[in-house]
Each structure stands twice: as C-alpha cells, then as structure tokens.
Design an enzyme around this catalytic site. Structure first.
Site, PDB file in Angstrom:
ATOM      1  N   ARG A 154       0.815  -1.141   0.197  1.00 29.27           N
ATOM      2  CA  ARG A 154       0.088  -0.329  -0.235  1.00 29.27           C
ATOM      3  C   ARG A 154       0.865   0.867   0.021  1.00 29.27           C
ATOM      4  NH1 ARG A 154      -1.692  -3.624   3.408  1.00 29.27           N
ATOM      5  NH2 ARG A 154      -3.723  -4.434   3.336  1.00 29.27           N
ATOM      6  N   LYS A 178      -1.257  -3.385   8.305  1.00 26.22           N
ATOM      7  CA  LYS A 178      -2.639  -2.324   9.154  1.00 26.22           C
ATOM      8  C   LYS A 178      -2.087  -3.365  10.275  1.00 26.22           C
ATOM      9  CE  LYS A 178      -5.730  -1.223   5.427  1.00 26.22           C
ATOM     10  NZ  LYS A 178      -7.389  -2.094   4.561  1.00 26.22           N
ATOM     11  N   HIS A 249      -2.952   2.671  -5.377  1.00 29.28           N
ATOM     12  CA  HIS A 249      -3.610   1.158  -5.355  1.00 29.28           C
ATOM     13  C   HIS A 249      -4.142   0.531  -7.002  1.00 29.28           C
ATOM     14  CE1 HIS A 249      -5.086  -0.302  -1.603  1.00 29.28           C
ATOM     15  NE2 HIS A 249      -6.024  -0.805  -2.325  1.00 29.28           N
ATOM     16  N   ARG A 252      -0.785  -1.308  -7.180  1.00 29.23           N
ATOM     17  CA  ARG A 252      -1.387  -2.946  -5.993  1.00 29.23           C
ATOM     18  C   ARG A 252      -1.883  -4.382  -6.586  1.00 29.23           C
ATOM     19  NH1 ARG A 252      -1.067  -4.343  -0.685  1.00 29.23           N
ATOM     20  NH2 ARG A 252      -2.594  -5.014   0.219  1.00 29.23           N
ATOM     21  N   HIS A 275      -3.092  -9.109   3.671  1.00 32.72           N
ATOM     22  CA  HIS A 275      -4.675  -9.250   3.359  1.00 32.72           C
ATOM     23  C   HIS A 275      -5.098 -10.054   4.654  1.00 32.72           C
ATOM     24  CE1 HIS A 275      -6.102  -8.598  -0.989  1.00 32.72           C
ATOM     25  NE2 HIS A 275      -6.033  -7.349  -0.224  1.00 32.72           N
ATOM     26  N   TYR A 284      -8.895 -10.901  -6.960  1.00 36.07           N
ATOM     27  CA  TYR A 284      -8.256 -11.244  -7.495  1.00 36.07           C
ATOM     28  C   TYR A 284      -8.215 -12.117  -8.890  1.00 36.07           C
ATOM     29  CZ  TYR A 284      -6.183  -7.373  -5.048  1.00 36.07           C
ATOM     30  OH  TYR A 284      -5.768  -6.200  -4.208  1.00 36.07           O
TER      31      TYR A 284
END
Length: 303
Positions: A154, A178, A249, A252, A275, A284
C-alpha cells in the site's frame, strides 16, 4: 455536531488507536459514523445508549442508504456501529450489545481498472528514462514505482518505510501494515537496482537533519507523503499510451492480478498483500476469470 457522550466517543477513538491499531483515517471515519448515528437517534447522554435497539440501528442504516450513500459507505457505517457497541458492552456502558446481529449490504467485489503487463512495463520504462538525468527526485520516483509494482504494498506502507526496512542483499522489505502487523515482502532485481541508485545518488542529495530514518524523501528532505507518490503515479501514467489513469492502489491491484495470471498461489499473494482474509485476495481471481471468459468467447466456435 455530536453533543452525545463526548467522553465515550473520545475513549472509543483512543481504544481504536491504542488497542486495535487502526489508522487515523479509519478512526476518523468510525468516530464520524458513530457521531452521526448518536445525533440522528437523539442519544443525549451515556444512559441513553442502553435504550438503543437493533431496530434503531437498522433504521439508521436505511436512512444512510436513502441519502444516496454507496454500498461501501453503508457497510462501513455498519462496521463502525458494531465495533462501537461491542466496545460499549465491554466497558459496561451497555448491558447487551444491540448491534450483535446488525448486518450490512454486501459490498460489490469489483476492482478498478488494472494495467496490462505491457502498460506496467511502459510505466516503469518512463520512470527509468526520467531517472537517467540523475535528478534526485526522478531517482526517488523510479524507486517508488518499482517498489509499488514489485511488492504490491500500500502507498501508506511505502512512505512508512525506513532505510533499515530494506534488505538489498536478500531483496526483502520489512513492512508494517494494517493493525501494526509486520510482514516480509520480496522484490526483484529491477526494484533493487532502483532503490540502490536512490540510496547512492538521490537520497544523499536531499537528506537533512529532519529526514530521520525515512527511506523516501521529499524535495525539502522530510519523509515523502502519500500525496506526493500519488502525483508521481498519475503524472507518469499520462505518458503511457492507452493506460488508464490509476493511482498507487491501482499498481497494487495490477501487481496482484499479474502474479495470479503468472501462476502464483492465492495464499502466497494473500501473504504478500497483507490481507487478513483470503476472501479479500480472491477478488483478483475474478479479473483472471473475466479475461479467460473473453478469450473463450473470441476463440471457441461454439461460444
């Protein structure tokens, strides 16, 4: 303006930051969602929180949707309220969590446009050509794009990198994602070359006493920010014929799609992207299936 339970909302924000490790952006969004509900529901003091029902929460989500909010906004509002009232129960502000069975509309699992592999190569060629003049910012821009596309990290993770987070010998990044979760992400030779040139000839020309350990710097020597990287991606993409206008993004998304197209394992891509859920990574695969379907329709005589 929220006049309801200001201490509770402030404590909730502190909880999200300190205990849940949420980003400033997420904390602001959750606090805003909760504040809007409290105002709309007429909750004027902490004791009123105990009277909130599941029906009240569902009615509020309906109000948000009727105002024209996107499905993603309604889904986030639901998540904000569930998180808030779970915290209220844990801290004793309410006896029972009224949001326990609160659902939200499923978000459309769609992706923005991604770069074709040829367009991605063209973008990196444009960045490399610009860096031939040895301008420190052009060297930085090339390093940014190579790392974004090589790793799929990110943009916030990119600008948060410190010099010591990059192992050029092993070609691995230490990334803080995150929830302050750390992961190791490999990158290839072109990205390593770009970072090596940046560290040798670009960063030393910009570094100041304010630079600290930041890997990527702005013109004034401070840590580069997300806005600067976005501007670089948009500007250089305009020089690639027929490329969609994507931000970081989008790179990404492109990296993940190209990995899967190349035969990468879905769980490996999940690990690379950071993730928490495999379901997030699975979006994806839809891109590849759509491409397969189009190819089938064009090629099969009975399609």
């Amino acid at each position: 303006m929220t006049v309801v339970s200001p201490d509770a909302v402030a404590a909730f924000e502190r909880h999200l930051r300190a205990e849940r490790g949420r980003s400033d952006h997420t904390v602001r969004a959750y606090a805003r969602d909760v504040g809007a509900f409290l105002d709309g529901a007429g909750v004027v003091e902490d004791a009123d929180l105990r009277s909130v029902t599941l029906a009240d929460l569902r009615a509020w989500l309906g109000t948000v949707a009727r105002r024209g909010a996107a499905r993603s906004t309604v889904a986030r509002t639901s998540a904000s309220l569930r998180t808030f009232f779970r915290w209220c129960e844990q801290t004793g502000l309410v006896e029972h969590d009224p949001a326990l069975r609160l659902a939200a509309p499923r978000r459309h699992r769609t992706l923005p446009p991604v770069l074709a592999e040829q367009a991605a190569a063209g973008l990196l060629d444009v960045a490399a050509t610009a860096a031939d003049d040895a301008d420190p910012l052009h060297l930085r821009d090339r390093a940014c794009l190579e790392l974004l596309y090589a790793t799929g990290i990110r943009v916030g993770e990119l600008v948060g990198l410190d010099v010591d987070d990059v192992d050029l010998d092993s070609r691995v990044l230490r990334v803080i994602g995150k929830g302050d979760k750390e992961r190791r992400v490999p990158f290839g030779v072109p990205a390593a070359d770009a970072v090596r040139q940046w560290l040798a000839a670009g960063r030393p020309a910009l570094v100041t006493t304010e630079s600290g350990p930041a890997l990527l710097l702005g013109r004034r020597g401070r840590r580069a920010d997300q806005r600067q990287v976005r501007e670089v991606v948009h500007r250089l993409l305009r020089e690639v014929p027929d490329a969609p206008d994507l931000g970081p993004h989008g790179l990404r998304h492109s990296a993940a799609t190209h990995l899967l197209d190349g035969g990468a394992d879905l769980r490996m891509v999940q690990e690379l992207l950071g993730h928490a859920s495999l379901a997030t990574t699975q979006i994806y695969t839809h891109v590849s299936v759509d491409r397969l379907r189009r190819s089938y329709a064009q090629a099969h005589p009975r399609a």
